[in-house]
Each structure stands twice: as C-alpha cells, then as structure tokens.
Design a protein around this motif. Structure first.
Motif, PDB file in Angstrom:
ATOM      1  N   ASP A  20      -7.995 -10.362 -29.030  1.00 49.03           N
ATOM      2  CA  ASP A  20      -7.156 -10.940 -27.852  1.00 49.03           C
ATOM      3  C   ASP A  20      -6.066  -9.896 -27.460  1.00 49.03           C
ATOM      4  O   ASP A  20      -5.658 -10.403 -26.151  1.00 49.03           O
ATOM      5  CB  ASP A  20      -6.562 -12.160 -28.573  1.00 49.03           C
ATOM      6  CG  ASP A  20      -7.761 -13.246 -28.734  1.00 49.03           C
ATOM      7  OD1 ASP A  20      -8.762 -13.265 -28.237  1.00 49.03           O
ATOM      8  OD2 ASP A  20      -7.791 -14.167 -29.732  1.00 49.03           O
ATOM      9  N   ALA A  23      -5.755  -8.723 -23.911  1.00 56.44           N
ATOM     10  CA  ALA A  23      -5.407  -9.562 -22.702  1.00 56.44           C
ATOM     11  C   ALA A  23      -3.905  -9.657 -22.524  1.00 56.44           C
ATOM     12  O   ALA A  23      -3.309  -9.817 -21.382  1.00 56.44           O
ATOM     13  CB  ALA A  23      -5.952 -10.949 -22.745  1.00 56.44           C
ATOM     14  N   SER A 190     -18.287 -14.531 -17.086  1.00 58.51           N
ATOM     15  CA  SER A 190     -17.518 -13.362 -17.333  1.00 58.51           C
ATOM     16  C   SER A 190     -18.205 -12.567 -17.849  1.00 58.51           C
ATOM     17  O   SER A 190     -18.416 -11.357 -17.256  1.00 58.51           O
ATOM     18  CB  SER A 190     -16.210 -13.520 -18.396  1.00 58.51           C
ATOM     19  OG  SER A 190     -15.552 -12.217 -18.711  1.00 58.51           O
ATOM     20  N   TYR A 238     -11.518 -21.607 -21.182  1.00 58.00           N
ATOM     21  CA  TYR A 238     -12.471 -20.697 -21.620  1.00 58.00           C
ATOM     22  C   TYR A 238     -13.624 -21.769 -22.294  1.00 58.00           C
ATOM     23  O   TYR A 238     -13.400 -22.706 -22.971  1.00 58.00           O
ATOM     24  CB  TYR A 238     -11.847 -19.712 -22.729  1.00 58.00           C
ATOM     25  CG  TYR A 238     -11.056 -20.490 -23.685  1.00 58.00           C
ATOM     26  CD1 TYR A 238     -11.838 -20.999 -24.971  1.00 58.00           C
ATOM     27  CD2 TYR A 238      -9.665 -20.564 -23.441  1.00 58.00           C
ATOM     28  CE1 TYR A 238     -11.064 -21.537 -25.845  1.00 58.00           C
ATOM     29  CE2 TYR A 238      -9.350 -21.337 -24.679  1.00 58.00           C
ATOM     30  CZ  TYR A 238      -9.761 -21.706 -25.737  1.00 58.00           C
ATOM     31  OH  TYR A 238      -9.097 -22.329 -26.795  1.00 58.00           O
ATOM     32  N   LEU A 263     -13.862 -14.140 -28.100  1.00 56.25           N
ATOM     33  CA  LEU A 263     -14.086 -13.970 -26.838  1.00 56.25           C
ATOM     34  C   LEU A 263     -14.622 -12.692 -26.449  1.00 56.25           C
ATOM     35  O   LEU A 263     -15.186 -12.452 -25.532  1.00 56.25           O
ATOM     36  CB  LEU A 263     -13.001 -14.236 -25.839  1.00 56.25           C
ATOM     37  CG  LEU A 263     -12.237 -15.772 -25.768  1.00 56.25           C
ATOM     38  CD1 LEU A 263     -11.142 -15.635 -24.899  1.00 56.25           C
ATOM     39  CD2 LEU A 263     -13.217 -16.457 -25.247  1.00 56.25           C
ATOM     40  N   LEU A 265     -13.566  -9.748 -25.939  1.00 57.35           N
ATOM     41  CA  LEU A 265     -13.108  -9.004 -24.676  1.00 57.35           C
ATOM     42  C   LEU A 265     -13.490  -7.679 -24.622  1.00 57.35           C
ATOM     43  O   LEU A 265     -13.590  -7.000 -23.493  1.00 57.35           O
ATOM     44  CB  LEU A 265     -11.650  -9.050 -24.433  1.00 57.35           C
ATOM     45  CG  LEU A 265     -11.034 -10.621 -24.494  1.00 57.35           C
ATOM     46  CD1 LEU A 265      -9.660 -10.741 -24.615  1.00 57.35           C
ATOM     47  CD2 LEU A 265     -11.630 -11.282 -23.294  1.00 57.35           C
ATOM     48  N   ARG A 266     -13.523  -7.024 -25.697  1.00 53.70           N
ATOM     49  CA  ARG A 266     -13.751  -5.542 -25.890  1.00 53.70           C
ATOM     50  C   ARG A 266     -14.875  -5.273 -25.418  1.00 53.70           C
ATOM     51  O   ARG A 266     -15.505  -3.812 -25.326  1.00 53.70           O
ATOM     52  CB  ARG A 266     -13.563  -5.202 -27.216  1.00 53.70           C
ATOM     53  CG  ARG A 266     -14.604  -5.426 -28.310  1.00 53.70           C
ATOM     54  CD  ARG A 266     -14.243  -5.090 -29.614  1.00 53.70           C
ATOM     55  NE  ARG A 266     -15.137  -5.757 -30.742  1.00 53.70           N
ATOM     56  CZ  ARG A 266     -15.137  -6.845 -31.263  1.00 53.70           C
ATOM     57  NH1 ARG A 266     -14.533  -7.772 -30.726  1.00 53.70           N
ATOM     58  NH2 ARG A 266     -16.000  -7.007 -32.172  1.00 53.70           N
ATOM     59  N   ALA A 271     -13.180  -7.679 -18.947  1.00 58.47           N
ATOM     60  CA  ALA A 271     -13.156  -9.015 -19.383  1.00 58.47           C
ATOM     61  C   ALA A 271     -11.539  -9.390 -19.857  1.00 58.47           C
ATOM     62  O   ALA A 271     -11.069 -10.638 -19.540  1.00 58.47           O
ATOM     63  CB  ALA A 271     -13.945  -9.358 -20.557  1.00 58.47           C
ATOM     64  N   PRO A 272     -10.785  -8.512 -20.396  1.00 58.15           N
ATOM     65  CA  PRO A 272      -9.314  -8.592 -20.607  1.00 58.15           C
ATOM     66  C   PRO A 272      -8.596  -9.203 -19.464  1.00 58.15           C
ATOM     67  O   PRO A 272      -7.998 -10.105 -19.477  1.00 58.15           O
ATOM     68  CB  PRO A 272      -8.961  -7.499 -21.183  1.00 58.15           C
ATOM     69  CG  PRO A 272     -10.079  -6.721 -21.734  1.00 58.15           C
ATOM     70  CD  PRO A 272     -11.084  -7.188 -20.885  1.00 58.15           C
ATOM     71  N   PHE A 275      -9.749 -12.758 -18.211  1.00 56.33           N
ATOM     72  CA  PHE A 275      -9.088 -13.613 -18.866  1.00 56.33           C
ATOM     73  C   PHE A 275      -7.528 -13.939 -18.631  1.00 56.33           C
ATOM     74  O   PHE A 275      -7.142 -15.079 -18.362  1.00 56.33           O
ATOM     75  CB  PHE A 275      -9.415 -13.397 -20.428  1.00 56.33           C
ATOM     76  CG  PHE A 275      -8.872 -14.497 -21.460  1.00 56.33           C
ATOM     77  CD1 PHE A 275      -9.225 -15.789 -21.371  1.00 56.33           C
ATOM     78  CD2 PHE A 275      -7.959 -14.174 -22.537  1.00 56.33           C
ATOM     79  CE1 PHE A 275      -9.012 -16.711 -22.140  1.00 56.33           C
ATOM     80  CE2 PHE A 275      -7.449 -15.402 -23.279  1.00 56.33           C
ATOM     81  CZ  PHE A 275      -7.813 -16.564 -23.163  1.00 56.33           C
TER      82      PHE A 275
END
Length: 284
Positions: A20, A23, A190, A238, A263, A265-266, A271-272, A275
């Motif tokens: 996270d 983000a 996403s 989300y 999530l 994100l990586r 994606a970051p 979000f």
C-alpha cells in the motif's frame, strides 16, 4: 495544507506482504498526507482524518466484534470510512456468497451451517461429488483455519465446534491453473493477477508461498469479474473479485473481497496512481 488520509492496518505486519505504501507518493502529489494506523490503537482521534481507508487489519477475524466496534467509531466521526460500514458488515461473513448465488451469480459449490463430525464429513464428499474438501470458517482471512482434507481429521473437531464454517469441493484448477483476482477502484477496472500455490500446497496467499503473476484478462474472465463487481451497489472505493474455473471450465466466484484485500499495486505500474486518484475523486 495537506488533507489527511489514514490507511487502517494492524499492530504488527510481521510476515505479511503489503504494498500500500506505493500509493502514498501519488496521494501526496494530489495534496494528501497519509498515515498508517493500527485499528487497535485506542489513542487515535478519527476526527483528525478526512478519510480512513481500511487496508491491512489482517488480524480482525480473531476479534470481529471488536473490529466492527472500532469501525463504528470511525463511521460516527467526521472521517469518511471506506469501504463503508454497511458494506463491511455484509462482507465480513462469507455467507454473503449465498446472497450472491441467490441473485444468479455462479459461486463455488458450498455447504453451509454444518456440524463437523465423521459421519457428515463423508456425506459432504458424496453430495459435492469430490474426493477432497476445503473447510474454512465463514469469518476468516489469509487462509487461517483453512484445511484441505481427503479424510476426516478428528483433531479439527474443537476448531470447528466454536465457529461457523463452510465446506467446498477442492477444485483441481486451483493447482493446475490458479486463482484469478480482478481489481476495481471507484467503479473502474484496474488490473488482474493470477495467484498459484507453491508445490504441494493449495493456498495461494503469499504468506503461504503462493506465486503472483500479472496477467491480461481474457474477455471471458473480464465479463465474469464485471458481473460479480456489479452486484455491489453503490460501487465501493475498492473491490477484489477472486475467480477460479470450476469443473465445467466456467468461472466461479471464490470471494468478493471488500474489507481488506491485498491490492497488489506493485503488479501494475499504473495501479498505485489509479488507487490514489480513486481516493481523491471519492473525496472531491
């Protein structure tokens, strides 16, 4: 002056994997200051934040009533809770899957409200037409107290005498192909990942050695994910839709994760920022 955002977490992330933090920089660029806070920290004044985003409180299943009590305090403060409290209450117990199935969504075949004993165990196998069962609590996270069983295990009688649980067939596709997760931020798609268990395991979570791969969803997978996501009204900040192919090679829902899903994100370069933009747009 920066606007303040809280990422709700836990006391000790220990061996858990989370990303996270990716983000935070995009949020700062949008004028937000992010602070990660444990849901168990009684000293926090939730009024200090404009928004509290439930992120990694991955021990909540051990104290669900206490967790909900904290969320109710946040909800009654001036901060906006995301995802909303009513969504969390609905999604907290996996019996929400019965609701989705009754509305026409394909889910993994499931037996509910059972009593764990030897006689019934083998009847479950016959009813589900399988040689192995997955048994897990209806309130759980990170595969805690989730078991793959080919035979009755008497040592689990105590475990499942104190908590409601669900019974599903073990799907071989979990091992041969894996489990797909599709992510949606503020109603928009996403990214997608494929989670595969390590050799000789069935759990796809990273904490148990699961392998994570970024994938482009096929039209069939995209349609299945969108169909599940659109069951949630109004769209949450989300959502993660977890799907697996069933024995008929159709996509079936394993989980609709709306409380504290990882999530990943990586796994997608944009994606970051997506979000962060979703949070900012939510608060505009």
């Amino acid at each position: 002056m920066s606007r303040r955002c809280c990422f709700l977490s836990m006391d000790d992330m220990g061996h858990y994997v989370a990303d996270d933090d990716l983000a935070i920089s995009p949020l700062e660029e949008l004028g937000w200051k992010v602070e990660t806070v444990s849901w168990r920290d009684a000293s926090v004044d939730w009024n200090d934040f404009e928004i509290v985003v439930i992120r990694t409180p991955w021990d909540y299943q051990r104290s669900p009533d206490e967790f909900l009590s904290v969320l109710e305090k946040i909800d009654s403060s001036s901060a906006r809770l995301e995802n909303p409290l009513d969504v969390v209450k609905w999604n907290l117990d996996k019996r929400y899957l019965r609701d989705l199935e009754s509305r026409g969504l394909p889910i993994v075949p499931t037996i509910w409200d059972g009593v764990y004993d030897q006689r019934v165990f083998y009847r479950w196998m016959a009813d589900l037409g399988c040689d192995e069962l997955i048994i897990k609590p209806t309130v759980s996270a990170t595969a805690e107290h989730t078991y793959r069983l080919g035979e009755f295990d008497p040592s689990l009688v105590e475990t499942f005498s104190t908590r409601p649980f669900m019974v599903q067939p073990f799907l071989e596709n979990i091992v041969t192909e894996g489990e797909f997760s599709l992510f949606y931020f503020n109603g928009e798609y996403s990214h997608t990942i494929l989670k595969s268990p390590k050799t000789d395991d069935f759990r796809v979570q990273e904490e148990h050695g699961g392998l994570i791969t970024a994938v482009e969803p096929t039209p069939e997978l995209s349609n299945a994910g969108r169909k599940a996501f659109e069951m949630i009204k109004p769209p949450p900040l989300y959502a993660r839709v977890d799907l697996v192919r069933d024995d008929e090679n159709e996509f079936a829902l394993i989980e609709l994760e709306l409380i504290e899903p990882a999530l990943y994100l990586r796994m997608d370069a944009d994606a970051p920022a997506r979000f962060a933009a979703a949070i900012d747009k939510r608060m505009s």
